[in-house]
Design a protein around this motif. Structure first.
Motif, mmCIF file in Angstrom:
data_model
loop_
_atom_site.group_PDB
_atom_site.id
_atom_site.type_symbol
_atom_site.label_atom_id
_atom_site.label_comp_id
_atom_site.label_asym_id
_atom_site.label_seq_id
_atom_site.Cartn_x
_atom_site.Cartn_y
_atom_site.Cartn_z
ATOM 1 N N TRP A 119 1.038 -0.905 0.437
ATOM 2 C CA TRP A 119 0.050 -0.144 -0.059
ATOM 3 C C TRP A 119 1.037 1.247 0.390
ATOM 4 C CZ3 TRP A 119 -5.005 0.248 -1.497
ATOM 5 C CH2 TRP A 119 -5.854 -0.918 -1.334
ATOM 6 N N LYS A 120 2.046 1.499 0.913
ATOM 7 C CA LYS A 120 2.583 2.401 1.497
ATOM 8 C C LYS A 120 3.270 2.775 -0.268
ATOM 9 C CE LYS A 120 4.746 1.928 5.216
ATOM 10 N NZ LYS A 120 5.687 1.355 6.536
ATOM 11 N N ARG A 121 3.574 1.812 -1.596
ATOM 12 C CA ARG A 121 4.162 1.439 -3.352
ATOM 13 C C ARG A 121 3.034 2.105 -4.098
ATOM 14 N NH1 ARG A 121 9.424 -1.031 -4.360
ATOM 15 N NH2 ARG A 121 10.302 -2.180 -2.402
ATOM 16 N N PHE A 178 3.603 9.213 7.975
ATOM 17 C CA PHE A 178 4.188 10.740 8.211
ATOM 18 C C PHE A 178 4.491 10.836 9.066
ATOM 19 C CE2 PHE A 178 1.596 14.249 8.716
ATOM 20 C CZ PHE A 178 2.686 15.101 8.548
ATOM 21 N N GLU A 179 4.402 9.874 9.941
ATOM 22 C CA GLU A 179 4.728 10.304 12.050
ATOM 23 C C GLU A 179 6.318 10.898 11.390
ATOM 24 O OE1 GLU A 179 3.356 10.572 14.633
ATOM 25 O OE2 GLU A 179 1.320 10.313 14.206
ATOM 26 N N GLU A 180 7.482 9.810 10.699
ATOM 27 C CA GLU A 180 8.764 9.771 10.520
ATOM 28 C C GLU A 180 8.745 10.240 9.508
ATOM 29 O OE1 GLU A 180 9.664 5.556 10.816
ATOM 30 O OE2 GLU A 180 9.000 5.516 12.527
ATOM 31 N N ARG A 181 8.380 10.849 8.655
ATOM 32 C CA ARG A 181 8.747 11.929 7.390
ATOM 33 C C ARG A 181 8.372 13.164 6.873
ATOM 34 N NH1 ARG A 181 8.303 6.279 7.010
ATOM 35 N NH2 ARG A 181 10.176 5.025 6.358
ATOM 36 N N VAL A 184 4.474 15.627 2.274
ATOM 37 C CA VAL A 184 4.280 15.676 0.451
ATOM 38 C C VAL A 184 3.138 15.800 -0.351
ATOM 39 C CG1 VAL A 184 6.949 14.788 0.463
ATOM 40 C CG2 VAL A 184 4.755 13.014 0.021
ATOM 41 N N PRO A 185 3.428 16.445 -1.161
ATOM 42 C CA PRO A 185 1.861 16.264 -1.517
ATOM 43 C C PRO A 185 1.143 15.486 -2.236
ATOM 44 C CG PRO A 185 3.307 18.255 -2.854
ATOM 45 C CD PRO A 185 4.017 17.138 -1.851
ATOM 46 N N GLN A 186 1.767 14.093 -2.941
ATOM 47 C CA GLN A 186 1.351 13.190 -2.695
ATOM 48 C C GLN A 186 0.481 12.546 -1.323
ATOM 49 O OE1 GLN A 186 0.034 10.917 -5.392
ATOM 50 N NE2 GLN A 186 -0.021 9.193 -4.970
ATOM 51 N N LEU A 187 1.537 12.757 -0.259
ATOM 52 C CA LEU A 187 0.129 11.936 0.213
ATOM 53 C C LEU A 187 -0.968 12.684 0.692
ATOM 54 C CD1 LEU A 187 1.116 10.264 3.492
ATOM 55 C CD2 LEU A 187 2.145 12.227 4.467
ATOM 56 N N ILE A 210 -7.588 9.658 13.320
ATOM 57 C CA ILE A 210 -7.516 10.860 12.958
ATOM 58 C C ILE A 210 -7.287 12.087 13.025
ATOM 59 C CG2 ILE A 210 -9.379 10.045 10.816
ATOM 60 C CD1 ILE A 210 -11.468 11.708 12.954
ATOM 61 N N ARG A 211 -7.084 11.692 15.322
ATOM 62 C CA ARG A 211 -6.653 12.327 16.088
ATOM 63 C C ARG A 211 -5.183 12.711 16.169
ATOM 64 N NH1 ARG A 211 -9.904 14.851 19.791
ATOM 65 N NH2 ARG A 211 -8.162 14.762 20.828
ATOM 66 N N GLN A 212 -4.754 11.618 15.530
ATOM 67 C CA GLN A 212 -3.386 11.627 15.310
ATOM 68 C C GLN A 212 -3.107 12.332 14.398
ATOM 69 O OE1 GLN A 212 -1.940 7.550 15.130
ATOM 70 N NE2 GLN A 212 0.698 7.662 14.741
ATOM 71 N N LEU A 213 -3.790 11.892 13.465
ATOM 72 C CA LEU A 213 -2.835 12.738 11.577
ATOM 73 C C LEU A 213 -3.293 14.673 12.290
ATOM 74 C CD1 LEU A 213 -2.654 13.149 8.838
ATOM 75 C CD2 LEU A 213 -4.972 12.773 9.009
ATOM 76 N N ALA A 214 -4.121 14.793 13.370
ATOM 77 C CA ALA A 214 -4.303 16.028 13.034
ATOM 78 C C ALA A 214 -3.072 16.767 13.831
ATOM 79 C CB ALA A 214 -5.971 16.687 13.429
ATOM 80 N N ARG A 215 -3.191 15.784 14.589
ATOM 81 C CA ARG A 215 -1.766 16.463 15.886
ATOM 82 C C ARG A 215 -0.469 16.732 15.202
ATOM 83 N NH1 ARG A 215 -4.075 13.446 19.896
ATOM 84 N NH2 ARG A 215 -3.177 11.153 19.326
ATOM 85 N N ARG A 216 -0.391 15.859 13.971
ATOM 86 C CA ARG A 216 1.093 15.307 13.233
ATOM 87 C C ARG A 216 1.121 16.287 12.318
ATOM 88 N NH1 ARG A 216 5.968 15.632 12.808
ATOM 89 N NH2 ARG A 216 7.281 14.242 10.757
ATOM 90 N N CYS A 217 0.143 16.780 11.772
ATOM 91 C CA CYS A 217 -0.564 17.896 10.952
ATOM 92 C C CYS A 217 0.396 18.968 11.256
ATOM 93 C CB CYS A 217 -1.977 18.092 10.203
ATOM 94 S SG CYS A 217 -1.980 16.881 8.394
ATOM 95 N N ALA A 218 -0.656 19.336 12.572
ATOM 96 C CA ALA A 218 -0.305 20.429 13.626
ATOM 97 C C ALA A 218 1.365 20.795 14.030
ATOM 98 C CB ALA A 218 -1.434 20.750 14.760
ATOM 99 N N GLN A 219 1.403 19.325 14.532
ATOM 100 C CA GLN A 219 3.128 20.034 15.135
ATOM 101 C C GLN A 219 3.607 19.550 13.895
ATOM 102 O OE1 GLN A 219 5.390 17.190 14.190
ATOM 103 N NE2 GLN A 219 7.138 18.040 15.371
ATOM 104 N N PHE A 220 3.821 19.572 12.560
ATOM 105 C CA PHE A 220 4.440 19.589 11.305
ATOM 106 C C PHE A 220 4.571 21.085 11.052
ATOM 107 C CE2 PHE A 220 5.681 19.777 7.205
ATOM 108 C CZ PHE A 220 6.717 19.002 6.166
#
Length: 256
Positions: A119-121, A178-181, A184-187, A210-220
């Protein structure tokens, strides 16, 4: 008048009503399934959108309670947060039934359910997945776009074929990546498409993701150096969808 949430959420059980349902009261015994469902709708319309439980602190056993801090998002730097009006205008358009019936190209071979690396590929492409996205000046230009190398776009004809369990699994895979990278637009395109097809009410495990995603987006977002950074609108949109559409209001950006 429908609420904003009703306008965005699809009808999972559409019901046809006749012309004589206006005088149907809540105390009257329904004569058929349609009248019963109409009574349920009427009763639901009388309920407040938010209910707060009244708890007597004296009845709580302190030894059995644990205070768990609620982790929110990083506050946006000054000028980086979108306006409240912008957040309220974001909506999710769904037409999954139409697009799921479209024929896929022969080169679209979706991975098996448990194939995390596959799936990542598939979503990100081999170049991004393997960390070789930089251009080689000696590399021969390709005559046709190779989706295996750059990743398949999240076409509705692809995403609409995924059931809710698969959607959530792919979403969790990409959030973990995304947590470790970096973002990028494709993501971003895939994260948005998966959120767009995620149905409410959410599966229990979806809330944490989804909460994990929002926190990571805010952190980035907090690491960006300029308000003109092209990543900022995408990060704001993902945070907005989680906080406003999926009603995780404690993660919402506050108007400046």
């Amino acid at each position: 008048m429908k609420s904003d949430v009703e306008e965005l959420m699809p009808k999972l059980l559409p019901v046809e009503f006749g012309a004589n349902t206006e005088d149907l009261g809540l105390n009257r015994t329904p004569r058929n399934p349609q009248e019963y469902l109409r009574q349920v709708q009427l009763e639901a319309s009388l309920c407040p959108e938010v209910v707060v439980a009244q708890i007597d602190p004296k009845k709580l056993k302190r030894k059995q309670t644990v205070d768990v801090p609620v982790e929110g998002c990083h506050a946006a730097p000054v000028g980086f947060s979108p306006s409240l009006r912008w957040q309220q205008q974001q909506s999710i358009a769904k037409n999954r039934k139409h697009w799921s019936s479209q024929t896929l190209d022969d080169n679209v071979l979706m991975p098996k359910l448990a194939d995390e690396e596959g799936w990542k590929r598939f979503c990100l492409g081999e170049k991004l997945y393997l960390g070789t996205s930089s251009c080689d000046p000696d590399e021969e230009p390709e005559s046709a776009l190779d989706y295996c190398k750059v990743g398949f776009p999240p076409f509705l004809s692809i995403v609409s074929r995924l059931n809710q369990t698969t959607l959530l699994m792919v979403l969790e895979i990409l959030i973990s990546w995304f947590e470790e990278r970096e973002f990028v637009p494709q993501l971003g395109r895939w994260l948005y498409a998966l959120l767009a097809c995620l149905e409410k009410p959410l599966l229990p495990e979806a809330h944490s993701s989804i909460r994990q995603l929002a926190r990571r987006c805010a952190q980035f977002r907090s690491t960006l150096e300029s308000r003109e950074d092209e990543k900022l609108p995408a990060l704001n949109l993902l945070i907005c969808l989680v906080a406003r559409y999926f009603e995780q209001s404690d993660l919402a950006d506050q108007p400046e």
